[in-house]
Design a protein around this motif. Structure first.
Motif, PDB file in Angstrom:
ATOM      1  N   GLY A 100     -65.471  -6.645  13.607  1.00 26.62           N
ATOM      2  CA  GLY A 100     -65.760  -7.715  14.561  1.00 26.62           C
ATOM      3  C   GLY A 100     -66.283  -8.970  13.888  1.00 26.62           C
ATOM      4  O   GLY A 100     -65.919 -10.094  14.277  1.00 26.62           O
ATOM      5  N   VAL A 101     -67.125  -8.790  12.895  1.00 28.97           N
ATOM      6  CA  VAL A 101     -67.673  -9.949  12.173  1.00 28.97           C
ATOM      7  C   VAL A 101     -66.532 -10.743  11.540  1.00 28.97           C
ATOM      8  O   VAL A 101     -66.447 -11.973  11.667  1.00 28.97           O
ATOM      9  CB  VAL A 101     -68.666  -9.473  11.081  1.00 28.97           C
ATOM     10  CG1 VAL A 101     -69.105 -10.632  10.206  1.00 28.97           C
ATOM     11  CG2 VAL A 101     -69.865  -8.773  11.720  1.00 28.97           C
ATOM     12  N   ARG A 102     -65.622  -9.998  10.911  1.00 32.49           N
ATOM     13  CA  ARG A 102     -64.512 -10.674  10.225  1.00 32.49           C
ATOM     14  C   ARG A 102     -63.561 -11.318  11.233  1.00 32.49           C
ATOM     15  O   ARG A 102     -63.021 -12.406  10.988  1.00 32.49           O
ATOM     16  CB  ARG A 102     -63.780  -9.680   9.331  1.00 32.49           C
ATOM     17  CG  ARG A 102     -64.650  -9.246   8.143  1.00 32.49           C
ATOM     18  CD  ARG A 102     -64.156  -7.951   7.539  1.00 32.49           C
ATOM     19  NE  ARG A 102     -62.914  -8.127   6.796  1.00 32.49           N
ATOM     20  CZ  ARG A 102     -62.170  -7.121   6.357  1.00 32.49           C
ATOM     21  NH1 ARG A 102     -62.526  -5.879   6.595  1.00 32.49           N
ATOM     22  NH2 ARG A 102     -61.067  -7.357   5.686  1.00 32.49           N
ATOM     23  N   ALA A 103     -63.353 -10.656  12.355  1.00 34.82           N
ATOM     24  CA  ALA A 103     -62.451 -11.215  13.381  1.00 34.82           C
ATOM     25  C   ALA A 103     -62.996 -12.552  13.889  1.00 34.82           C
ATOM     26  O   ALA A 103     -62.246 -13.524  14.047  1.00 34.82           O
ATOM     27  CB  ALA A 103     -62.297 -10.231  14.534  1.00 34.82           C
ATOM     28  N   LEU A 104     -64.306 -12.605  14.108  1.00 34.26           N
ATOM     29  CA  LEU A 104     -64.902 -13.866  14.597  1.00 34.26           C
ATOM     30  C   LEU A 104     -64.762 -14.974  13.561  1.00 34.26           C
ATOM     31  O   LEU A 104     -64.527 -16.135  13.908  1.00 34.26           O
ATOM     32  CB  LEU A 104     -66.393 -13.637  14.909  1.00 34.26           C
ATOM     33  CG  LEU A 104     -66.879 -13.726  16.352  1.00 34.26           C
ATOM     34  CD1 LEU A 104     -66.225 -14.838  17.127  1.00 34.26           C
ATOM     35  CD2 LEU A 104     -66.762 -12.449  17.081  1.00 34.26           C
ATOM     36  N   GLU A 105     -64.915 -14.622  12.300  1.00 35.69           N
ATOM     37  CA  GLU A 105     -64.748 -15.617  11.236  1.00 35.69           C
ATOM     38  C   GLU A 105     -63.339 -16.215  11.292  1.00 35.69           C
ATOM     39  O   GLU A 105     -63.154 -17.421  11.162  1.00 35.69           O
ATOM     40  CB  GLU A 105     -64.986 -14.994   9.848  1.00 35.69           C
ATOM     41  CG  GLU A 105     -66.423 -14.592   9.572  1.00 35.69           C
ATOM     42  CD  GLU A 105     -67.354 -15.774   9.288  1.00 35.69           C
ATOM     43  OE1 GLU A 105     -66.877 -16.936   9.256  1.00 35.69           O
ATOM     44  OE2 GLU A 105     -68.570 -15.536   9.120  1.00 35.69           O
ATOM     45  N   TRP A 106     -62.348 -15.348  11.487  1.00 36.73           N
ATOM     46  CA  TRP A 106     -60.965 -15.853  11.539  1.00 36.73           C
ATOM     47  C   TRP A 106     -60.768 -16.730  12.770  1.00 36.73           C
ATOM     48  O   TRP A 106     -60.164 -17.808  12.693  1.00 36.73           O
ATOM     49  CB  TRP A 106     -59.967 -14.688  11.567  1.00 36.73           C
ATOM     50  CG  TRP A 106     -58.542 -15.167  11.513  1.00 36.73           C
ATOM     51  CD1 TRP A 106     -57.798 -15.390  10.394  1.00 36.73           C
ATOM     52  CD2 TRP A 106     -57.712 -15.527  12.632  1.00 36.73           C
ATOM     53  NE1 TRP A 106     -56.552 -15.862  10.742  1.00 36.73           N
ATOM     54  CE2 TRP A 106     -56.472 -15.959  12.103  1.00 36.73           C
ATOM     55  CE3 TRP A 106     -57.887 -15.533  14.006  1.00 36.73           C
ATOM     56  CZ2 TRP A 106     -55.419 -16.386  12.912  1.00 36.73           C
ATOM     57  CZ3 TRP A 106     -56.837 -15.960  14.825  1.00 36.73           C
ATOM     58  CH2 TRP A 106     -55.616 -16.377  14.271  1.00 36.73           C
ATOM     59  N   LEU A 107     -61.299 -16.305  13.903  1.00 34.09           N
ATOM     60  CA  LEU A 107     -61.113 -17.064  15.142  1.00 34.09           C
ATOM     61  C   LEU A 107     -61.764 -18.445  15.006  1.00 34.09           C
ATOM     62  O   LEU A 107     -61.206 -19.455  15.447  1.00 34.09           O
ATOM     63  CB  LEU A 107     -61.706 -16.293  16.331  1.00 34.09           C
ATOM     64  CG  LEU A 107     -60.924 -15.024  16.722  1.00 34.09           C
ATOM     65  CD1 LEU A 107     -61.765 -14.117  17.606  1.00 34.09           C
ATOM     66  CD2 LEU A 107     -59.611 -15.394  17.424  1.00 34.09           C
ATOM     67  N   TRP A 108     -62.926 -18.481  14.379  1.00 34.33           N
ATOM     68  CA  TRP A 108     -63.598 -19.771  14.200  1.00 34.33           C
ATOM     69  C   TRP A 108     -62.785 -20.669  13.259  1.00 34.33           C
ATOM     70  O   TRP A 108     -62.558 -21.841  13.544  1.00 34.33           O
ATOM     71  CB  TRP A 108     -65.024 -19.563  13.673  1.00 34.33           C
ATOM     72  CG  TRP A 108     -65.703 -20.856  13.325  1.00 34.33           C
ATOM     73  CD1 TRP A 108     -66.091 -21.270  12.089  1.00 34.33           C
ATOM     74  CD2 TRP A 108     -66.044 -21.926  14.229  1.00 34.33           C
ATOM     75  NE1 TRP A 108     -66.654 -22.516  12.152  1.00 34.33           N
ATOM     76  CE2 TRP A 108     -66.639 -22.942  13.450  1.00 34.33           C
ATOM     77  CE3 TRP A 108     -65.887 -22.120  15.602  1.00 34.33           C
ATOM     78  CZ2 TRP A 108     -67.085 -24.146  14.011  1.00 34.33           C
ATOM     79  CZ3 TRP A 108     -66.341 -23.313  16.157  1.00 34.33           C
ATOM     80  CH2 TRP A 108     -66.928 -24.308  15.368  1.00 34.33           C
ATOM     81  N   ALA A 109     -62.321 -20.087  12.168  1.00 36.48           N
ATOM     82  CA  ALA A 109     -61.551 -20.870  11.196  1.00 36.48           C
ATOM     83  C   ALA A 109     -60.238 -21.375  11.815  1.00 36.48           C
ATOM     84  O   ALA A 109     -59.694 -22.383  11.369  1.00 36.48           O
ATOM     85  CB  ALA A 109     -61.265 -20.013   9.949  1.00 36.48           C
ATOM     86  N   HIS A 110     -59.734 -20.689  12.819  1.00 31.30           N
ATOM     87  CA  HIS A 110     -58.451 -21.066  13.422  1.00 31.30           C
ATOM     88  C   HIS A 110     -58.620 -21.550  14.854  1.00 31.30           C
ATOM     89  O   HIS A 110     -57.709 -21.436  15.673  1.00 31.30           O
ATOM     90  CB  HIS A 110     -57.476 -19.886  13.355  1.00 31.30           C
ATOM     91  CG  HIS A 110     -57.122 -19.503  11.950  1.00 31.30           C
ATOM     92  ND1 HIS A 110     -57.944 -18.728  11.166  1.00 31.30           N
ATOM     93  CD2 HIS A 110     -56.054 -19.817  11.177  1.00 31.30           C
ATOM     94  CE1 HIS A 110     -57.394 -18.576   9.970  1.00 31.30           C
ATOM     95  NE2 HIS A 110     -56.242 -19.233   9.946  1.00 31.30           N
ATOM     96  N   ARG A 111     -59.795 -22.106  15.138  1.00 33.88           N
ATOM     97  CA  ARG A 111     -60.106 -22.488  16.538  1.00 33.88           C
ATOM     98  C   ARG A 111     -59.134 -23.519  17.103  1.00 33.88           C
ATOM     99  O   ARG A 111     -58.951 -23.600  18.317  1.00 33.88           O
ATOM    100  CB  ARG A 111     -61.545 -23.015  16.638  1.00 33.88           C
ATOM    101  CG  ARG A 111     -61.834 -24.235  15.745  1.00 33.88           C
ATOM    102  CD  ARG A 111     -63.334 -24.493  15.687  1.00 33.88           C
ATOM    103  NE  ARG A 111     -63.674 -25.546  14.722  1.00 33.88           N
ATOM    104  CZ  ARG A 111     -63.780 -25.370  13.420  1.00 33.88           C
ATOM    105  NH1 ARG A 111     -63.543 -24.167  12.893  1.00 33.88           N
ATOM    106  NH2 ARG A 111     -64.098 -26.368  12.618  1.00 33.88           N
ATOM    107  N   ASP A 112     -58.503 -24.305  16.211  1.00 36.10           N
ATOM    108  CA  ASP A 112     -57.564 -25.306  16.725  1.00 36.10           C
ATOM    109  C   ASP A 112     -56.303 -24.672  17.304  1.00 36.10           C
ATOM    110  O   ASP A 112     -55.520 -25.338  17.987  1.00 36.10           O
ATOM    111  CB  ASP A 112     -57.184 -26.297  15.619  1.00 36.10           C
ATOM    112  CG  ASP A 112     -58.373 -27.187  15.265  1.00 36.10           C
ATOM    113  OD1 ASP A 112     -59.285 -27.330  16.120  1.00 36.10           O
ATOM    114  OD2 ASP A 112     -58.416 -27.709  14.133  1.00 36.10           O
ATOM    115  N   GLY A 113     -56.131 -23.389  17.040  1.00 39.30           N
ATOM    116  CA  GLY A 113     -54.990 -22.684  17.637  1.00 39.30           C
ATOM    117  C   GLY A 113     -55.143 -22.546  19.148  1.00 39.30           C
ATOM    118  O   GLY A 113     -54.146 -22.403  19.860  1.00 39.30           O
TER     119      GLY A 113
END
Lengths: 236, 306
Positions: free
Chosen positions: B11-24
C-alpha cells in the motif's frame, strides 16, 4: 509438444478400454475390451500398459454390479498386476493404485500366488494426504479414483472423508482450469462424502463436466461411476 | 498468515506511484458530449473512496496519510476544479449517478460543493432516478451511497441484495472474471467498503469463506492482479480473513519497484496516459487491499494479545 508414437498409442488404448468400461457401466453389462483384446503380442503389451494406467477401474462395473467379469478380461487384469510389480521407490499413488488392483483381484478372482482366502495386502501409508494442501489433495484423489467406492474404508477414503470442503474446492479449481478428468474424478469422490457444501451444485457440476469433457472416455467413466454411486446411495 | 509488513508495504508503494502519477487523474473537458464527459470521472471517484478507507482504518503511516491527503486535495482542486466539474457533469447528464457517486467520498472527507448536493436532493425525488436500469450490484451501491449522503434509498437497500448474483450463492465453479467483479462489488457495498464486515449476511459470509480461497488460488495463478487485489479485499471483509500468504506474496512480487501494479501479468507498454489508464485501477486496488488487510492483521494481534 508433439506426443511420441508410443505414448499416443498408449493413450489411445487407455481411451478404448475406458470406453468399454463406460459402456458396461451404462448398460449394467460385462466389460468387453472389444478393441484392445484382439491384439498380437506387441499390442498385447500395450493392452497391459493401458490396463495398468486405468487400474482397478477396469473391473469397476463388476465391483458396483453383482456380475462376474468375463474370464478373458479378468485374465488380462491378472497379467497386468503380475507384469507391473511394485517397485520399492514407487510413489504413494502408485502404491495405492497397485494395492487397489490386487484387492480387486482378490475380490473377483482367486488370490495371487496363494491359497484361496489369503488376506488382503496391508494398506500403504496415506499420511501424505492429511498434510497436503487442498489443491494437491484433490489432484491425488483424482488419480486414485479406483478407491472411490461405496463402503470403502481404506485410509485414502478416510482421508477424503475428513476433508469434504477441500475436495469440493478442488473440484471447483479443476472445473475452472478445464481439467475435466480431475474434475470428474473429484466429483466421483464427492458423491461418496458427507459434508459437501450444498452451494457446490455437485449434480449439475458433474453434468457440466460431462458436457464439456465427456468426449474423453476417461472423463465419461468417472461421471458415469459417480452416477452409479449416487443411485446406489439413493437406494440405501 | 502473511507478514503484516509485506501487506503494508504494498500500500505504501502504491500510494507513492499514485502521487507521482497524479496528473493521470484528468478529465477531458473538450470531449464531444455524445462521447461522454463523465467517462473519465470513475478513476477520481475510486481514488477518493480508497483514500477515505485509508483514513478510516487509521493504519497508514504518516507518509502514506500525507500522500493520500495531498492526492485528495490535488484531485478536488485541480481535476474537479473545486467541485465545479461535478456540477458541470450533472448539467450535461442530469440522470447519471456518476457525479453524485464521485462527490460522496469527498463530502465525507470534508470537501463541499452545495450545488451538487442541491441537484442530488432534487434528482432523488424523481421517479426517473429511482427507476434507472442499473445492474443489481450498481443499484445496491447507489442505494448505499444515498444512505451515506443522508437520503432514504429508493428502492430500499434491503430489497436490492436479493437480485445480486452473490445473494443467490450460485455454483462456485461458474465464476469467471465478470461474475467475480460482481461478487467483489456486492461485498464492497454490503460492508460499506470494508467498514462493516459484520453487515455481510451470515450465509453470504459462509459462502465466501468456503469458495473465496479457490478463486484467489485461481486468479493468482492466472496473474490477474487487478481481480486478485479485489478478492484480497473481500478476504479482509470476512469474519475470519485468511490473509493468504501465497496470494499476498505473489501479489507483492507483481508490484513494480515504483509501486505500479499491472492489471494482468506484467507492465503494459504505451504512452504515459495510456499506461496510467491501464494500471491506475489495480494500483488503487493494491492500496485498498493493503490497508484493509493490514488493519485486520493488526486487529487479530490485538485480540490475540493476553
Amino acid at each position: 509438444m508433439e506426443q511420441s508414437g508410443t505414448s499416443a498409442l498408449l493413450q489411445g488404448a487407455v481411451q478404448d478400454i475406458a470406453s468399454d468400461v463406460v459402456s458396461a457401466l451404462r448398460g449394467g453389462d460385462h466389460v468387453r475390451m472389444s478393441g484392445t483384446m484382439a491384439a498380437d503380442d506387441i499390442e498385447g503389451g500395450l493392452a497391459l500398459a493401458a490396463v495398468r494406467v486405468l487400474g482397478a477401474d477396469l473391473l469397476l462395473p463388476h465391483v458396483l454390479f453383482p456380475t462376474p467379469p468375463a474370464p478373458e478380461v479378468l485374465a488380462v487384469f491378472r497379467r497386468t498386476v503380475e507384469a507391473f510389480p511394485l517397485r520399492p521407490d514407487a510413489a504413494p499413488t502408485v502404491r495405492w493404485s497397485h494395492w487397489a488392483m490386487r484387492r480387486t483381484l482378490l475380490r473377483l478372482d482367486t488370490p495371487l500366488n496363494g491359497p484361496p482366502g489369503m488376506a488382503a495386502d496391508p494398506e500403504p501409508d496415506a499420511g501424505w494426504l492429511d498434510d497436503a494442501p487442498w489443491q494437491t489433495l484433490t489432484h491425488q484423489l483424482a488419480v486414485l479414483t479406483p478407491l472411490a467406492l461405496p463402503g470403502e474404508d481404506c485410509a485414502v477414503a478416510l482421508a477424503a472423508r475428513r476433508r469434504p470442503v477441500d475436495v469440493a474446492r478442488g473440484f471447483v479449481r479443476a472445473v475452472r482450469r478445464r481439467d475435466w478428468q480431475q474434475a470428474a474424478g473429484a466429483g466421483r469422490w464427492l458423491t461418496l462424502l458427507d459434508g459437501v457444501p450444498d452451494t457446490l451444485g455437485l449434480e449439475t457440476g458433474l453434468d457440466f463436466v460431462e458436457l464439456m469433457g465427456g468426449t474423453d472416455p476417461r472423463v465419461a467413466l468417472q461421471v458415469q461411476a459417480a452416477r452409479v454411486v449416487r443411485a446406489a446411495g439413493a437406494l440405501v | 498468515m502473511t507478514d503484516t509488513r509485506l501487506m503494508h508495504t504494498v500500500g505504501v508503494r502504491a500510494l507513492e506511484w499514485l502521487w507521482a502519477h497524479r496528473d493521470g487523474f484528468r478529465l477531458e473537458t473538450d470531449v464531444d458530449p455524445e462521447v461522454g464527459f463523465l467517462e473519465r470521472f470513475k478513476p477520481v471517484g475510486e481514488l477518493a473512496l480508497i483514500c477515505r478507507v485509508l483514513f478510516r482504518e487509521g493504519v497508514a503511516g504518516s507518509r502514506q496519510a500525507e500522500l493520500a491527503r495531498k492526492l485528495l486535495d490535488h484531485t478536488w482542486r485541480h481535476t474537479l476544479d473545486g467541485g465545479r466539474m461535478l456540477v458541470r457533469g450533472q448539467r450535461i447528464e442530469p440522470m447519471s449517478p456518476i457525479p453524485f457517486e464521485v462527490y460522496l467520498p469527498y463530502k465525507e472527507l470534508g470537501y463541499s460543493e452545495p450545488e451538487v448536493e442541491r441537484a442530488t436532493v432534487l434528482y432523488h425525488r424523481l421517479e426517473s432516478w429511482s427507476a434507472l436500469e442499473l445492474d443489481p450490484t450498481r443499484r445496491l451501491g447507489l442505494a448505499a451511497f444515498q444512505r451515506r449522503f443522508g437520503l432514504t434509498p429508493r428502492p430500499p437497500e434491503a430489497a436490492l441484495v436479493a437480485p445480486t448474483w452473490l445473494a443467490r450463492r450460485p455454483e462456485p465453479w461458474t465464476v469467471g472474471g465478470h461474475i467475480a467483479y460482481d461478487v467483489t462489488h456486492t461485498v464492497f457495498h454490503l460492508t460499506d467498503w470494508g467498514e462493516h464486515p459484520e453487515a455481510l449476511p451470515p450465509d453470504i459470509a459462509d459462502y465466501l469463506a468456503t469458495w473465496l480461497p479457490v478463486w484467489i488460488d485461481d486468479w493468482l495463478d492466472l496473474k490477474r492482479w487487478d481481480l486478485l487485489g479485489e478478492l484480497l479485499v473481500i478476504d479482509a471483509c470476512l469474519p475470519r480473513p485468511t490473509l493468504d500468504e501465497r496470494a499476498w506474496e505473489g501479489f507483492a512480487a507483481a508490484q513494480q519497484a515504483d509501486g505500479a501494479m499491472p492489471a494482468v501479468r506484467g507492465m503494459p507498454e504505451g504512452e504515459p496516459d495510456e499506461v496510467f489508464d491501464m494500471i491506475y485501477h489495480p494500483t488503487l486496488v493494491a492500496a485498498f487491499a493493503s490497508v484493509l488487510a493490514t488493519s485486520r492483521a493488526l486487529s487479530e494481534l490485538t485480540h490475540a494479545a493476553p
